[in-house]
Design a protein around this motif. Structure first.
Motif, short mmCIF file in Angstrom:
data_model
loop_
_atom_site.label_atom_id
_atom_site.label_comp_id
_atom_site.label_asym_id
_atom_site.label_seq_id
_atom_site.Cartn_x
_atom_site.Cartn_y
_atom_site.Cartn_z
N THR A 45 -3.24 -11.59 -0.66
CA THR A 45 -3.26 -11.68 -2.13
C THR A 45 -4.58 -12.21 -2.66
O THR A 45 -5.15 -11.64 -3.60
N GLU A 46 -5.08 -13.28 -2.12
CA GLU A 46 -6.33 -13.86 -2.62
C GLU A 46 -7.50 -12.90 -2.45
O GLU A 46 -8.39 -12.85 -3.30
N LEU A 47 -7.51 -12.14 -1.38
CA LEU A 47 -8.57 -11.16 -1.17
C LEU A 47 -8.49 -10.02 -2.19
O LEU A 47 -9.51 -9.48 -2.61
N ILE B 156 -6.91 5.16 6.09
CA ILE B 156 -6.76 5.32 4.64
C ILE B 156 -7.81 6.30 4.15
O ILE B 156 -9.01 6.07 4.33
N GLY B 157 -7.36 7.36 3.51
CA GLY B 157 -8.27 8.37 2.96
C GLY B 157 -8.55 8.08 1.49
O GLY B 157 -7.87 8.61 0.62
N ILE C 63 -9.90 -4.25 2.96
CA ILE C 63 -9.01 -5.42 2.94
C ILE C 63 -7.65 -5.10 3.56
O ILE C 63 -7.12 -5.87 4.36
N VAL C 64 -7.07 -3.97 3.19
CA VAL C 64 -5.69 -3.68 3.58
C VAL C 64 -5.54 -2.87 4.87
O VAL C 64 -4.46 -2.83 5.45
N VAL D 58 0.89 -1.16 0.00
CA VAL D 58 0.00 0.00 0.00
C VAL D 58 0.93 1.21 0.00
O VAL D 58 1.89 1.26 0.77
N GLU D 59 0.65 2.16 -0.87
CA GLU D 59 1.49 3.36 -0.96
C GLU D 59 0.64 4.61 -0.72
O GLU D 59 -0.49 4.69 -1.19
#
Length: 80
Positions: free
Chosen positions: A27-29, A64-65, A55-56, A7-8
């Motif tokens: 990965t599968e998600l 996370i915005g 998910i992440v 994630v960046e």
């Protein structure tokens, strides 16, 4: 070198501000939302969506915005 999914977060100047490596079990998600190779690498760079954020988020230590347009999911080569 190994490849990890990440994630960046980019700053207002479009420079990478921070990144987080994702564990392989994510990965599968991700496959339902981004293109992933058979080896488990995210193909290209994908803008963060609400579905991806759910998910992440457990592996990212700040909110996370999604609406900011500054967050992405991708793969990167890192030292082993």
């Amino acid at each position: 070198m190994v490849v990890v999914n990440t994630v960046e977060k980019f700053g207002v100047d479009d420079f990478l501000e921070r990144s987080w490596d994702l564990p392989s079990e994510v990965t599968e998600l991700l496959r339902a939302h981004v293109e992933v190779t058979p080896d488990g690498w995210v193909v290209d760079v994908w803008p963060m969506t609400a579905q991806l954020a759910v998910i992440v988020q457990p592996w990212v230590d700040e909110p996370i915005g999604v609406e900011s347009g500054s967050w992405f999911v991708s793969s990167a080569q890192v030292p082993a």
